[in-house]
Design a protein around this motif. Structure first.
Motif, PDB file in Angstrom:
ATOM      1  N   SER A   3       0.613  -1.005  -0.291  1.00 47.46           N
ATOM      2  CA  SER A   3      -0.366  -0.302  -0.324  1.00 47.46           C
ATOM      3  C   SER A   3       1.280   1.314  -0.279  1.00 47.46           C
ATOM      4  CB  SER A   3      -0.738   0.294   1.369  1.00 47.46           C
ATOM      5  OG  SER A   3       0.009   0.331   2.385  1.00 47.46           O
ATOM      6  N   SER A   4      -0.037   2.431  -0.502  1.00 48.52           N
ATOM      7  CA  SER A   4       0.786   3.743  -0.747  1.00 48.52           C
ATOM      8  C   SER A   4       1.735   3.956   0.679  1.00 48.52           C
ATOM      9  CB  SER A   4       0.039   4.611  -0.589  1.00 48.52           C
ATOM     10  OG  SER A   4      -0.528   4.872  -2.139  1.00 48.52           O
ATOM     11  N   LYS A   5       1.183   3.658   2.075  1.00 52.53           N
ATOM     12  CA  LYS A   5       0.924   4.063   2.722  1.00 52.53           C
ATOM     13  C   LYS A   5       2.398   3.386   3.884  1.00 52.53           C
ATOM     14  CE  LYS A   5      -0.709   4.465   7.283  1.00 52.53           C
ATOM     15  NZ  LYS A   5       0.488   5.842   7.821  1.00 52.53           N
ATOM     16  N   SER A   6       2.307   1.555   3.782  1.00 53.68           N
ATOM     17  CA  SER A   6       3.299   0.931   3.918  1.00 53.68           C
ATOM     18  C   SER A   6       4.885   1.543   2.856  1.00 53.68           C
ATOM     19  CB  SER A   6       2.827  -0.134   3.765  1.00 53.68           C
ATOM     20  OG  SER A   6       1.584  -1.028   4.295  1.00 53.68           O
ATOM     21  N   TRP A   8       5.597   3.952   1.882  1.00 52.98           N
ATOM     22  CA  TRP A   8       6.300   5.762   2.584  1.00 52.98           C
ATOM     23  C   TRP A   8       6.668   5.555   4.195  1.00 52.98           C
ATOM     24  CZ3 TRP A   8       8.038   9.334  -0.476  1.00 52.98           C
ATOM     25  CH2 TRP A   8       7.520   8.598  -1.892  1.00 52.98           C
ATOM     26  N   GLU A   9       5.965   4.559   4.764  1.00 52.58           N
ATOM     27  CA  GLU A   9       6.472   4.630   6.453  1.00 52.58           C
ATOM     28  C   GLU A   9       7.637   3.705   5.883  1.00 52.58           C
ATOM     29  OE1 GLU A   9       4.991   5.960   8.386  1.00 52.58           O
ATOM     30  OE2 GLU A   9       2.981   5.592   8.694  1.00 52.58           O
ATOM     31  N   ILE A  72       1.479  11.076   4.437  1.00 52.55           N
ATOM     32  CA  ILE A  72       0.410   9.539   4.611  1.00 52.55           C
ATOM     33  C   ILE A  72       1.638   9.070   5.931  1.00 52.55           C
ATOM     34  CG2 ILE A  72       2.072   8.996   2.868  1.00 52.55           C
ATOM     35  CD1 ILE A  72      -0.339   7.336   2.032  1.00 52.55           C
ATOM     36  N   SER A  73       2.800   9.483   6.263  1.00 53.95           N
ATOM     37  CA  SER A  73       4.072   8.932   7.172  1.00 53.95           C
ATOM     38  C   SER A  73       3.631   9.359   8.391  1.00 53.95           C
ATOM     39  CB  SER A  73       5.154   8.985   6.394  1.00 53.95           C
ATOM     40  OG  SER A  73       5.942   8.132   7.086  1.00 53.95           O
ATOM     41  N   GLU A  74       3.631   8.423   9.301  1.00 55.10           N
ATOM     42  CA  GLU A  74       3.095   8.661  10.950  1.00 55.10           C
ATOM     43  C   GLU A  74       4.874   9.448  11.149  1.00 55.10           C
ATOM     44  OE1 GLU A  74       1.689   7.484  15.115  1.00 55.10           O
ATOM     45  OE2 GLU A  74       1.119   6.678  13.200  1.00 55.10           O
ATOM     46  N   VAL A  95      -1.832  12.765   9.807  1.00 53.71           N
ATOM     47  CA  VAL A  95      -1.604  11.251   9.335  1.00 53.71           C
ATOM     48  C   VAL A  95      -2.612  11.188   8.315  1.00 53.71           C
ATOM     49  CG1 VAL A  95      -0.338   9.202   9.842  1.00 53.71           C
ATOM     50  CG2 VAL A  95      -0.003  10.576  11.406  1.00 53.71           C
ATOM     51  N   SER A  96      -2.636  11.349   7.128  1.00 51.61           N
ATOM     52  CA  SER A  96      -3.399  11.085   5.940  1.00 51.61           C
ATOM     53  C   SER A  96      -2.957  11.334   4.549  1.00 51.61           C
ATOM     54  CB  SER A  96      -4.947  12.062   5.768  1.00 51.61           C
ATOM     55  OG  SER A  96      -5.256  11.919   5.535  1.00 51.61           O
ATOM     56  N   ASP A  97      -3.398   9.609   4.254  1.00 51.13           N
ATOM     57  CA  ASP A  97      -3.774  10.035   2.382  1.00 51.13           C
ATOM     58  C   ASP A  97      -4.915  11.048   1.735  1.00 51.13           C
ATOM     59  OD1 ASP A  97      -3.456   9.264  -0.476  1.00 51.13           O
ATOM     60  OD2 ASP A  97      -3.261   7.053  -0.323  1.00 51.13           O
TER      61      ASP A  97
END
Length: 204
Positions: A3-6, A8-9, A72-74, A95-97
Motif C-alpha cells: 500500500s502507499s502508506k506502507s 512511505w512508512e 501519509i507517513s506517521e 496523518v492521512s493519504d
C-alpha cells in the motif's frame, strides 16, 4: 501489492533525510512565494506531503501561528516533531493519504512540493482537485511543484506523472487563476539534478 502508506512508512523509517532526493536544507522557493503574498501571521497554512520538511521550522520562526502539516507517513511526522521539540505543540499534524483528506478549516495558503505528481490515476487526480477547491478560502492561494517534462519519471521506486506549465494550468483552471509559473532545478543531497515545474494559483 504494497500500500502507499506502507511504502512511505518504510521509506521514512529506513532512510535519513540526506538519503532521499527531495530534502532541502532551506525551502527557499516556498518561503519566497509566501513572502510575496504578504500573508497575515494568523493565516491558515498547510503543507501537504510535508513529511519532515524544514518548511514548518521556517514558518514558525517567521511568526506564523496557524500551521498544518499533512503526510501519509506517521513516521515522517514523528521525525519532524522530534526535531522541533516543544515547538511541535504549535503545529496541527495530520496523518492521512491526501485522497482521503477532508479539511476541517479553510486554508489561506496550500503548499505542495512533490506530492501531487505521485497521483497517476485520473480518479485520484480528480479527488485532489475537488479537495483543494473545497479546502482553500476565498481569495486563498496555493503553490504546486511537480516534476516537469524534463524531470525524472520515477521517485522512491514509484512512477510519477510529469507536468508542463500548460497541463498544470488546465488541471486547476475551473477553480483557480494562475499567478505565476516557473521551472527550477533542485540539486538533491545525492548531487543529482531534478527539474521541477511550479505554478502559483489564486482561488477564483
Amino acid at each position: 501489492m504494497e500500500s502507499s502508506k506502507s511504502h512511505w512508512e518504510n521509506i521514512f523509517s529506513t532512510k535519513k533525510s540526506n538519503d532521499v532526493s527531495w530534502t532541502q536544507k532551506f525551502p527557499k522557493t516556498a518561503i519566497s512565494y509566501i513572502d510575496s503574498l504578504k500573508l497575515s501571521k494568523t493565516a491558515n497554512i498547510i503543507d501537504v506531503g510535508g513529511g519532515d520538511s524544514n518548511l514548518v521550522d521556517v514558518l514558525l520562526i517567521s511568526g506564523f501561528q496557524n500551521i498544518w502539516v499533512l503526510d501519509i507517513s506517521e513516521f515522517a511526522l514523528e521525525r519532524a516533531k522530534a526535531r522541533l521539540g516543544k515547538l511541535a505543540e504549535k503545529i496541527n499534524w495530520i496523518v492521512s493519504d491526501i485522497i482521503d483528506f477532508t479539511p476541517e478549516v479553510k486554508y489561506d495558503f496550500w503548499h505542495d512540493r512533490a506530492l501531487f505528481h505521485f497521483l497517476t490515476e485520473q480518479d485520484h487526480i480528480d479527488r485532489y482537485v475537488e479537495t483543494i477547491n473545497n479546502a482553500i478560502a476565498d481569495d486563498g492561494n496555493f503553490l504546486l511543484g511537480t516534476f516537469s517534462e524534463n524531470g525524472p519519471l520515477k521517485c522512491s521506486g514509484l512512477e510519477i506523472k510529469q507536468y508542463s506549465e500548460n497541463t498544470m494550468k488546465q488541471t486547476f483552471a475551473a477553480g483557480f487563476e494562475v499567478v505565476k509559473c516557473f521551472t527550477e532545478n533542485h540539486k538533491t543531497p545525492l548531487d543529482t539534478i531534478q527539474n521541477f515545474q511550479f505554478c502559483g494559483f489564486k482561488k477564483r
